[in-house]
Design a protein around this motif. Structure first.
Motif, PDB file in Angstrom:
ATOM      1  N   ALA A   8       0.887  -1.162   0.000  1.00 36.51           N
ATOM      2  CA  ALA A   8       0.000   0.000   0.000  1.00 36.51           C
ATOM      3  C   ALA A   8       0.927   1.216   0.000  1.00 36.51           C
ATOM      4  CB  ALA A   8      -0.916  -0.008   1.211  1.00 36.51           C
ATOM      5  N   CYS A  11       0.938   4.736   2.045  1.00 41.48           N
ATOM      6  CA  CYS A  11      -0.157   4.604   3.010  1.00 41.48           C
ATOM      7  C   CYS A  11       0.457   4.255   4.369  1.00 41.48           C
ATOM      8  CB  CYS A  11      -1.116   3.516   2.539  1.00 41.48           C
ATOM      9  SG  CYS A  11      -2.612   3.414   3.511  1.00 41.48           S
ATOM     10  N   VAL A  16      -5.559   5.770   7.061  1.00 38.22           N
ATOM     11  CA  VAL A  16      -5.375   6.283   5.701  1.00 38.22           C
ATOM     12  C   VAL A  16      -5.867   5.255   4.685  1.00 38.22           C
ATOM     13  CG1 VAL A  16      -3.653   7.043   4.011  1.00 38.22           C
ATOM     14  CG2 VAL A  16      -3.477   7.801   6.382  1.00 38.22           C
ATOM     15  N   LEU A  17      -5.628   3.976   4.937  1.00 38.98           N
ATOM     16  CA  LEU A  17      -6.121   2.928   4.048  1.00 38.98           C
ATOM     17  C   LEU A  17      -7.642   2.964   3.971  1.00 38.98           C
ATOM     18  CD1 LEU A  17      -5.515   0.461   2.241  1.00 38.98           C
ATOM     19  CD2 LEU A  17      -5.684  -0.947   4.301  1.00 38.98           C
ATOM     20  N   GLU A  19      -9.571   5.528   4.292  1.00 40.70           N
ATOM     21  CA  GLU A  19      -9.930   6.674   3.451  1.00 40.70           C
ATOM     22  C   GLU A  19      -9.704   6.353   1.971  1.00 40.70           C
ATOM     23  OE1 GLU A  19      -7.680  10.028   4.829  1.00 40.70           O
ATOM     24  OE2 GLU A  19      -8.477   9.853   6.862  1.00 40.70           O
ATOM     25  N   ARG A  20      -8.606   5.693   1.671  1.00 42.10           N
ATOM     26  CA  ARG A  20      -8.277   5.342   0.281  1.00 42.10           C
ATOM     27  C   ARG A  20      -9.286   4.370  -0.312  1.00 42.10           C
ATOM     28  NH1 ARG A  20      -1.972   4.120  -0.820  1.00 42.10           N
ATOM     29  NH2 ARG A  20      -1.201   6.213  -0.435  1.00 42.10           N
TER      30      ARG A  20
END
Length: 139
Positions: A8, A11, A16-17, A19-20
């Motif tokens: 990732a 990230c 944050v993951l 959100e992604r």
């Protein structure tokens, strides 16, 4: 059953993951773009998960729901790995960088941390402390 492991890139955390994973979406699920379709797709789709490497550590997995062909921005054909929105933290494990994705045999996959109710209490520790302990090979 067979898993996939993928970096990732850029990230730094599970937050944050999350959100992604809002984009792209396929039939209401998160999708991770990649270049090639797994040749062992039947095994991956038989209960496999996508394990994610962040900043040199395997930190989580997401159950794989499907594999979809797609058109990439350069006109070439690509693949979307369609995953559950559920991000399951795993026992952190160091992992060197690699390109693309790799198969990950279930016997080699790190165990889930669960809902914080582990016998050893690892899941109860703050994520950064888990990371540091794993880097020191203490967990």
């Amino acid at each position: 059953m067979l898993n996939i492991i993928k970096l990732a890139v850029g990230c730094p955390s599970l937050e944050v993951l999350r959100e992604r994973m809002a984009h792209p979406r396929i039939n209401g699920h998160g999708a991770v773009p990649t270049r090639t379709m797994p040749r062992r797709a039947d095994e991956v789709l038989d209960g496999g998960s996508l394990y994610r490497v962040m900043d040199g550590m395997i930190l989580c997995r997401q159950p794989i729901i499907g594999l979809e062909s797609c058109q990439r921005s350069d006109g070439s054909t690509g693949t979307l790995i369609v995953v559950s929105d559920e991000i399951i933290p795993v026992q952190p494990r160091p992992m060197r960088p690699f390109q693309g994705w790799r198969y990950l045999d279930p016997k080699d996959a790190p165990p889930d941390l669960g809902n914080g109710l582990t016998q050893d209490g690892i899941a109860d520790l703050p994520p950064q402390l888990r990371r540091e302990l794993a880097e020191l090979a203490l967990i």
